[in-house]
Structures are given as C-alpha cells and as structure tokens.
Design an enzyme around this catalytic site. Structure first.
Site, PDB file in Angstrom:
ATOM      1  CE  LYS A  45       6.523 -11.644  -8.240  1.00 29.41           C
ATOM      2  NZ  LYS A  45       7.079 -10.284  -8.005  1.00 29.41           N
ATOM      3  N   GLY A  72       3.054  -6.164  -6.158  1.00 25.98           N
ATOM      4  CA  GLY A  72       2.238  -6.849  -5.149  1.00 25.98           C
ATOM      5  C   GLY A  72       2.273  -8.360  -5.248  1.00 25.98           C
ATOM      6  CB  CYS A 127       7.973  -8.249  -1.015  1.00 27.60           C
ATOM      7  SG  CYS A 127       6.810  -7.430  -2.142  1.00 27.60           S
TER       8      CYS A 127
END
Ligand code: RRO
Length: 308
Positions: A45, A72, A127
């Site tokens: 991650k 998020g 992101c």
C-alpha cells in the site's frame, strides 16, 4: 511456458502483481500475497510519513463493470512498510510511497535512501482521493521538480505511478519529463480519478468523501489503461520498464497489456471481486492464449501490437 520478466535487476518468475492498495495494507494481507504462488512480486500500500485512517466510509463500491474508490490513503505509515520490505521474502517487493505534498514525497524518498532496502521503490504521483490535493503527475512542472530533487540524492532503483492521460499532447509532455530521469519503471494507470457513480433508486452518490467523486477501476478502464501503456511504451526510453495496471479481468486482458508493451501487469478491482485465486486463473488463461498463438515467452509478443 516461460512467464519470467524483469524490471532493472529485479527478476520475477511471473508477470503478475497486486495493484497497490489491494490486499497490501496489513502484515496479514501482505503475508497472503506472499503465499500466492502465481504472484511475481508484492506491492505495498502506498505509505505516507504518518499512519492514516483514510476517508470516511463508505469508500469502496463494487460495480458490474468495475469499481469506484475513495479510500484516502489508509496505511500504517512508512516505518511499517519500510521494515516489511527489508525482511526476507520469497519474491521481489515494490515499496510504494506517497507524499501528501512534494516535501513529504521527498522526505519519504530520503527515508528509503537512508535505509538498507535495495529493492524497487515506486513513488505514487497519482492518488486521486486525498481531499484538497490534486494528482501531482497532471502537473508536469511539479513532477519534474520533485524528480529533480529526488534524483539529486536517491541512488536506488525507483519508478513512478502515473494517473491516466487522455490526450496525445499529454503523453508527449509526461514522457519528455520522465525520460530525463533514471527511472526503473512507470506504473500506468492509477484509477481514473474523480468519476461519479449515481444510485438512481436512492438518487444518491455511492461513496462518502469528496461528494462521491472517486477513482474508477476494473473492466471499464481497460481501453484507457491499454492506451496509456501503448502511448508510453512508444515514447519512453527503452530502459524504463512498464507495469500495466487497469481493467484486467482475464488472462486475455493480461496478454493485451503485454502486447501494448507492459513488462508486468497488476490487478486491483478483480482481486477484490474474486479473491487471490484470480491469479491462478489469469496464469492459466494467459498460458492458453500464448499456446494458441505459438508463443513461449513474453518477449515473443511484448510491445508488438500491430497498427492498421
Ligand atoms: O488510497 C486511495 O484512495 C487510493 C490511492 Br493512494 C491511489 O493511488 N489510487 C486509488 O485509486 N486510491
């Protein structure tokens, strides 16, 4: 059948990866990736400087043709992932890191440089779901500035995770920037940012943060992913490998990614839908289509998609 592939000096028995964010946040999840024998490597991650809870729930929504997420950046913080990748593993790791801003990204890369980790790092410049933070790699000047600073001190192998681009001028623009740096790879595409899914029965959006705007993944993004792999393969220096991400539901989709130029292929939404067993199916289906076509290794067809 030989499915081996490599990125710089990192050699992978299989071309399959998990997409960052998919079953790779906790030790238990990372262990389950390690135990999945068809996976060529393990991607973490995206790690931030501080641990993060991520956005409010609901933040993932399954769709017939894909998914929308507004996670998020929930993660345990970089020390956990940097420690994880420094342990011995049965396959190569890719440490994904994401700054909340340029200074954070640079600091994270310094932490990696100062560690004993020698494997691949991937700087996530894309992101779409952090409230108030645009996707860095849509700003070519900002991207060049960050990479210039990072490359002034970072001497280990690293690549970048890119958002999808939708205009040929943008492929030209980002490739021109990326070709100035000694990147091991680019990973393309991140989710298609800021889509909106509407539940018409409830007359309501389906995820909580950012008014329901979120990153799209899964089957619906396959043509966008293939376009980005192909467009970047045509423009990037030969020594920059490509990880194709986006829209993979079958081994035939993996084949298409490689045909467009991918060196490895990662899977996100379909792993959520089907579990880690998906990789055995993808391997079987990839080997079937390769056998049908008389191919024995990925080199036989990588990047060889024909134009009309
Ligand atoms: O955590 C997320 O919301 C997230 C990230 Br960091 C990313 O890179 N891509 C995505 O679709 N979601």
């Amino acid at each position: 059948m030989n499915l081996k592939t490599s990125i710089a000096n990192n050699h992978f028995e299989m071309p399959f990866l998990n997409a960052s964010g998919i079953i790779c946040q906790t030790q238990e999840e990372l262990d389950s990736l390690e135990a999945t024998k068809e996976l060529g490597g393990i991607v973490t991650k995206s790690a931030t400087l501080q641990p993060r809870e991520g956005n409010e729930q609901p933040r993932y929504y399954d769709l017939a043709n894909g998914s929308i997420n507004s996670m998020g950046l929930p993660n345990l913080g970089y020390p956990f992932y940097l420690d994880y990748v420094q342990h011995d593993h049965s396959k190569p790791t890719i440490l994904s890191v994401a700054g909340m801003n340029a200074d954070d990204a640079i600091e994270l890369m310094r932490k990696v440089q100062d560690s004993d980790y020698e494997g691949l790092t991937e700087l996530n410049l894309s992101c779409p779901n952090v409230i108030g933070h645009p996707q860095t790699a849509y700003d070519f000047e900002a991207t060049e500035k960050i990479l210039t600073t990072v490359c002034s001190f970072f001497k280990k192998p690293f690549g970048v995770k890119l958002p999808p681009y939708f205009d040929l001028a943008h492929f030209d623009g980002i490739a021109k920037v990326l070709n100035k740096f000694p990147l091991t790879h680019v990973n393309t595409i991140n989710s298609v940012g800021n889509g909106l899914v509407v539940d018409v029965d409830k007359e309501q959006v389906v995820t909580k943060a950012k008014g329901g705007f979120g990153g799209l993944g899964g089957a619906m993004v396959l043509p966008t992913a293939l376009a980005n792999v192909r467009a970047l393969r045509l423009r990037l220096n030969d020594d920059i490998a490509i990880i194709g991400t986006g829209g993979v539901t079958t081994g035939v989709d993996v084949f298409a990614h490689i045909l467009c130029g991918a060196d490895m292929v990662s899977v996100g939404t379909q792993v959520i839908k089907e579990g880690l067993g998906v990789y055995a199916r993808l391997q079987k289906e990839l080997e079937e289509i390769m056998a049908d076509k008389g191919y024995e290794s990925l080199d036989d067809f990588r990047g060889k998609v024909k134009e009309l």
